[in-house]
Enzyme design. Structure first.
Site, short mmCIF file in Angstrom:
data_model
loop_
_atom_site.label_atom_id
_atom_site.label_comp_id
_atom_site.label_asym_id
_atom_site.label_seq_id
_atom_site.Cartn_x
_atom_site.Cartn_y
_atom_site.Cartn_z
CG ASP A 26 31.08 -71.29 -35.51
OD1 ASP A 26 30.97 -70.92 -36.70
OD2 ASP A 26 31.63 -72.37 -35.20
CG HIS A 27 29.64 -76.08 -33.08
ND1 HIS A 27 30.85 -75.47 -32.83
CD2 HIS A 27 29.89 -77.09 -33.93
CE1 HIS A 27 31.80 -76.10 -33.51
NE2 HIS A 27 31.25 -77.09 -34.19
CE1 TYR A 148 32.04 -74.31 -42.89
CE2 TYR A 148 33.87 -75.23 -44.16
CZ TYR A 148 33.29 -74.91 -42.94
OH TYR A 148 33.95 -75.19 -41.76
NE ARG A 150 26.44 -75.91 -46.68
CZ ARG A 150 26.63 -75.81 -45.36
NH1 ARG A 150 25.75 -75.18 -44.62
NH2 ARG A 150 27.69 -76.33 -44.79
CE LYS A 184 36.51 -74.66 -39.17
NZ LYS A 184 35.06 -74.80 -39.26
CB ILE A 185 38.65 -76.20 -47.11
CG1 ILE A 185 40.01 -76.88 -46.91
CG2 ILE A 185 38.82 -74.82 -47.74
CD1 ILE A 185 40.79 -77.09 -48.21
CE LYS A 186 31.46 -78.63 -45.22
NZ LYS A 186 31.31 -78.46 -43.76
N GLY A 210 36.95 -79.63 -38.68
CA GLY A 210 36.86 -80.87 -37.92
C GLY A 210 35.66 -81.75 -38.24
N GLY A 211 34.49 -81.13 -38.37
CA GLY A 211 33.31 -81.93 -38.69
C GLY A 211 32.69 -82.60 -37.48
N GLY A 238 35.98 -78.60 -33.43
CA GLY A 238 35.00 -78.25 -32.41
C GLY A 238 34.48 -79.49 -31.71
#
Lengths: 273, 273, 273, 273, 273
Positions: A26-27, A148, A150, A184-186, A210-211, A238
């Protein structure tokens, strides 16, 4: 009332081998096509589907436009329901651009939704998520929450560090409390603190985000090894795959770590000429 | 038009013995899993349900995600419909993440909703509550209002003191006026002023909000004794039970005060070796 | 299309004797229970209903929670659909907490709605009122508009004086233009300017808002005498009755002025020992 | 699909003689009853209806409250759907207080809606108008747009001058583009620039907004003569008729200019003793 | 599920000859009638339709008011669903003034929607677009997205340059990701960077936005030649055609470049006397 849970349904599709790798894509809306410059073939969703097939991944993540124009059913689909651009400068918020019902029509086996807890718009995103959760239950489709945190105290207390162990554990817990079937988390950066986040997630499986592409292959493979050891179900990756020219090969190395439980050093040694 | 009131229905389930103890467990979203660190088993909702069963409490309070993934019907459930995170820094507001209808499907015997009167978003929360009250009436399910004035003059006139007797009495009255069938308010610190708040609540039973874990067991037990003497129906307690390693035992001491009307000094003396 | 107007319907219930006294009791949410301290029995809605019955008033005004828990049908009910707290510090706005349909189920013979024209949220309140007016027409129930301009030029041009003759006349006109079947406005302080406001209200009857308890009984009785002479239908009074220990007696004195057209000096002389 | 246009329908009712005069009377909400002081009979809508009948106007403009309480069907009605007060100090916005369906029930032959293009709330007013246009089409009732750009660049570029030729031409075009069947715009002050605005309005007829009462009768009659010569369908006049004690007579002079195409000097000479 | 895509449907109507020229005409609301002064006939939509017919264009773009009052079916219609004025000074946002269903009733063969990614209102525009996309799918009508990033980092990072290659490529990708069936983006100024934007658009055809009238005919014709060579489907042109007195002739020159693939220098040489 069904006799299975949507988490089980999610795992039966996206973690058939016990663990999961999904290819995030989705980038295009989140960051823009500059992300594709490093490996220009990656601007083409057909290339992404091919990577996912050839590398043996469990699924892909598409926005509704990509799904509608390109999805061919060859790999299970997580339809990402919301997205925002990096041109946007306001308080974090990502509005849904697709309904759960449309996602089902587009062939999705799960739907995804990002929530930025802590944002001034936290309450509005919860409104969005409440509707989506209601629809996902109705359509019997697993909901994956991209959690996420933020803005808000992530800035004032944690200095904007979205990988802080407390922030990540909170992210995991928020997704559990709000009804995620997977999340999905960091990555916190170390398996011990990540294990606490996985524990906070309870019965809801965790995918690591993934980052940005790491400097070396080893760095990323080691992160993946660590999160698997910490109890994650797998990774949603990604750039660390499709920004690499050797995307499929690298994807297979990931597979060895995620599906076969191998160590990063192991798979790299075996891959070296 | 029914022949009983929803307050009676609430009491028949959550105050069978005449008074009530419910185990609150929405801290995962409100504060984050740091709240669980003191007694790490508390990160697991199964542990919470076990405490509630073994200590003989009347119910538990869960967010919809916890209820969906863990609720086993062994203790009556209050489904907390809204929640906010402590990362959020804006004007107080807690958006619903679940509908009353979904709460009923999740097995709830009552629904809960927090309103922060005084907030710049007071009007928006009233909009939320109006819809929830309408649905709760339709589904014949008691509505518990967590009445926590915050922001506005709570800051400018009361210095942010949410326990101020005038603020707490106002909180109780707001819950009554807006249609609560039961309510949860903070303790003023002394039974005389709390009794006025209970009086302001009229026919709507009052549960005291447990608050952060006190330094000594005695401090909390004495608070509970005072609120019961002041006319409260009971307590909604979280950290003061499950942050204690001896959660079940402490819960039974609470029970003696709440259900049997004993004094704090009495139950402590009896419990001491 | 009905053969009577809702204004006629309102008067047939709330002004049977040609004029009207309704006992206002939404102070619990608007001001908080500190308003009840002067006469502590007034914290109890049963006491309020008793006053209304014994003093022979035409009706009471309740919020939906009070109506649901206490209304016994002994005096006609105006269900106040919206309310705000005095803890709120933002631009004036009072959100509906009850629908017209629910008000009818609660036994109301009229519904009430406050609008603060001039507020930054003027437009949002008009949105609320449009829906309520539509529903009130559908359910054939008279709509009473509490017209209280506040904020905006009430501050910048009129120095916050909500009793200024121009502000009060504008308030009356706004209620007429927006569809009120009856209205409640503040007293300008003199009957000549109030008569112009009543004239601006056209065919819609005007109730004067009682306001804070006056220092002496005579002061309030004289105000009521003046507004009746200026053409008002009557008064909606709260504190000036139930903050007095001799509420019922005082209410009967009011009745002599409102229903029998007597002068304040007259009724006080007759009442004096 | 109908065989006539709503513009034709509008003209068949409000411009039977080829041109149009409608008597505007929403000042009660827009400005307040101070507007009525100059000729106090004008506070009464019955007086307004009488003027319209006796002067032979084509219609009146009422807010929904006035229509509901006073409209007697003796003159065609344009129901003004939205209104704001002059006490309001925020970014220009006028929220609908009545639906098209209710307007039809109230006997309206057309509906009116004001939009302040340029306002920070421009987008929200477009949302309102979209719904109204949709309903007006469905109910086959002509939509008259009061096109009054205000705020935004009207302030920063045109110094707040709402009569600037560019602003007025833009106003006319906006009304055409957004679906108006007739429109009301302000006079630029000279017929040449107004003719361009009429041309920008295309097939949608233009009514000039009467504005504040002019110092002399001649000034207003000359404005009306100019706008008719510039191609306007007619005028929507309020204060310039009912703030005059000789409202009906003045209205007939207007009629000679608008319906018979006479010159201002002509009709004044004939009217002089 | 249909056997053709809406992109194919779009091309079958608007690119019958393999490429596309549509005549844009929403400037009346976007810029105001000052845009028409250069060639005053252009204030009349009939003139615009005639140009489109005589020059052999594939379609016109109208706002709903123009379509309703003027559209005669002689050229395919793209109904532009939203619009904002240049008087508006706030964060970029363009609210829908027409639904997809109404557009279909007005005879549209495609609908258009502008989104200003990067704006503080980005999220609200995505909400609008989600509803429109859902309706467009339901009504089987192609959706053309005008993708114009504006505000946010377009200002802070790109200095407000909406033609920056990164901004335009991002614009193209956003339209693809959000479900556009065709798109309109700005020209970067050179064919190489524009080709990357076309590549980022994937399977969704790209129309170049004509922009303000260029100083010379040659300048615009060369731009069009470049975008065609870069892979664009065609152009959506407004001022560069109808602000020219020789609109039809110039339109035919455009046609030679767009439909016949000729070079700008070629067609100008052939057109010169």
């Amino acid at each position: 009332m069904r006799t299975y849970t949507l988490t089980e349904k999610f795992k039966s599709i996206f973690a058939r081998r016990g663990h999961s790798i999904v290819l995030a894509y989705d980038h295009g809306i989140e960051h823009g096509p500059t992300d594709f410059l490093e490996n220009p073939d990656s601007v083409d969703p057909e290339y992404i589907l091919k990577i996912a097939r050839d590398a043996g991944f469990d699924g892909v993540v598409f926005q509704r436009g990509i799904a509608e124009k390109y999805y061919d059913g060859s790999v299970p689909l997580i339809l990402k329901l919301n997205g925002k651009t990096s041109l946007y400068n306001g308080a974090p918020i990502s509005a849904p651009n697709c309904t759960v019902e449309e996602a089902v029509s587009l062939g999705a086996s799960a739907v995804g939704f990002t929530i930025y807890a802590g944002s001034d718009y936290e309450w509005k995103q919860i409104e969005y998520l409440a509707q989506i959760k209601k629809d996902a239950s109705k359509f019997d489709i697993p909901l994956v929450v991209w959690s996420y945190p933020r803005g808000g105290k992530v800035d004032t207390k944690y200095n904007g560090n979205e990988h802080h162990p407390e922030v990540v554990a909170y992210a995991a817990r928020i997704a559990l409390e709000l009804g995620a079937d997977a999340m999905k988390i960091k990555y916190t950066g170390d398996p011990k603190t990540f294990a606490w986040a996985v524990r906070a997630a309870g019965r809801v499986p965790v995918l690591m985000s993934g980052g940005p592409k790491t400097k070396t292959d080893e760095e990323f493979l080691r992160q993946v090894e660590e999160v698997i050891s910490a109890g994650a179900l797998g990774v949603a990756v990604g750039r660390n795959v499709w920004q690499r020219k050797n995307a499929v090969e690298f994807g297979k190395l990931l597979g060895q770590i995620v599906y076969e439980g191998k160590k990063a050093s192991e798979v790299l040694r075996a891959a070296a000429p």
